[in-house]
Write a protein that holds these residues in place. Structure first.
Motif, PDB file in Angstrom:
ATOM      1  N   TYR A  10      -4.603 -18.109   2.638  1.00  0.00           N
ATOM      2  CA  TYR A  10      -3.847 -16.861   2.731  1.00  0.00           C
ATOM      3  C   TYR A  10      -4.336 -16.035   3.911  1.00  0.00           C
ATOM      4  N   TYR A  11      -3.401 -15.278   4.495  1.00  0.00           N
ATOM      5  CA  TYR A  11      -3.711 -14.411   5.626  1.00  0.00           C
ATOM      6  C   TYR A  11      -3.321 -12.982   5.267  1.00  0.00           C
ATOM      7  N   LEU A  27       6.668  -6.739  10.110  1.00  0.00           N
ATOM      8  CA  LEU A  27       6.552  -7.707   9.020  1.00  0.00           C
ATOM      9  C   LEU A  27       6.991  -7.085   7.699  1.00  0.00           C
ATOM     10  N   ARG A  28       6.582  -5.842   7.458  1.00  0.00           N
ATOM     11  CA  ARG A  28       6.984  -5.167   6.217  1.00  0.00           C
ATOM     12  C   ARG A  28       8.501  -4.940   6.196  1.00  0.00           C
ATOM     13  N   ASN A  42      -1.852  -9.236  -3.801  1.00  0.00           N
ATOM     14  CA  ASN A  42      -3.010  -9.325  -4.680  1.00  0.00           C
ATOM     15  C   ASN A  42      -3.015  -8.138  -5.637  1.00  0.00           C
ATOM     16  N   ARG A  43      -4.041  -8.023  -6.445  1.00  0.00           N
ATOM     17  CA  ARG A  43      -4.106  -6.938  -7.433  1.00  0.00           C
ATOM     18  C   ARG A  43      -4.081  -5.566  -6.780  1.00  0.00           C
ATOM     19  N   GLY A  44      -4.606  -5.479  -5.585  1.00  0.00           N
ATOM     20  CA  GLY A  44      -4.615  -4.210  -4.870  1.00  0.00           C
ATOM     21  C   GLY A  44      -3.304  -3.899  -4.173  1.00  0.00           C
ATOM     22  N   GLY A  45      -2.347  -4.838  -4.217  1.00  0.00           N
ATOM     23  CA  GLY A  45      -1.050  -4.638  -3.579  1.00  0.00           C
ATOM     24  C   GLY A  45      -1.006  -5.077  -2.125  1.00  0.00           C
ATOM     25  N   ASN A  46      -2.088  -5.688  -1.648  1.00  0.00           N
ATOM     26  CA  ASN A  46      -2.120  -6.171  -0.266  1.00  0.00           C
ATOM     27  C   ASN A  46      -1.340  -7.471  -0.147  1.00  0.00           C
TER      28      ASN A  46
END
Length: 80
Positions: A10-11, A27-28, A42-46
């Motif tokens: 993962y990047y 990208l967003r 991930n859990r942090g929303g990243n």
């Protein structure tokens, strides 16, 4: 110890940005415009981009810059 040939699983968005040469905000934005582009979070929303996500981003970038397609045109071509 990792070999040079090992590929990350993962990047982060900053790594994906550096690899593709595109800003993180692009990208967003593309994530909203292209349903096929959906990095995990991930859990942090990243955002966590895979190699296939990076390839897809490069394909979209090619369609936008080299083939001069609009976002709608690039979306349509990807769906074909």
């Amino acid at each position: 110890m990792k070999n040079d040939g090992d590929e990350k699983r993962y990047y982060s968005i900053s790594e994906a940005s550096r690899i593709t040469g595109l800003e993180a905000y692009v990208l967003r934005y593309w994530e909203k415009e292209f349903p096929v582009l959906h990095p995990r979070k991930n859990r942090g929303g990243n955002r966590l981009y895979t190699s296939s996500d990076i390839e897809l981003i490069n394909r979209i970038n090619h369609l936008r810059t080299k083939e001069k397609l609009t976002i709608a045109g690039a979306r349509t071509k990807l769906m074909m």
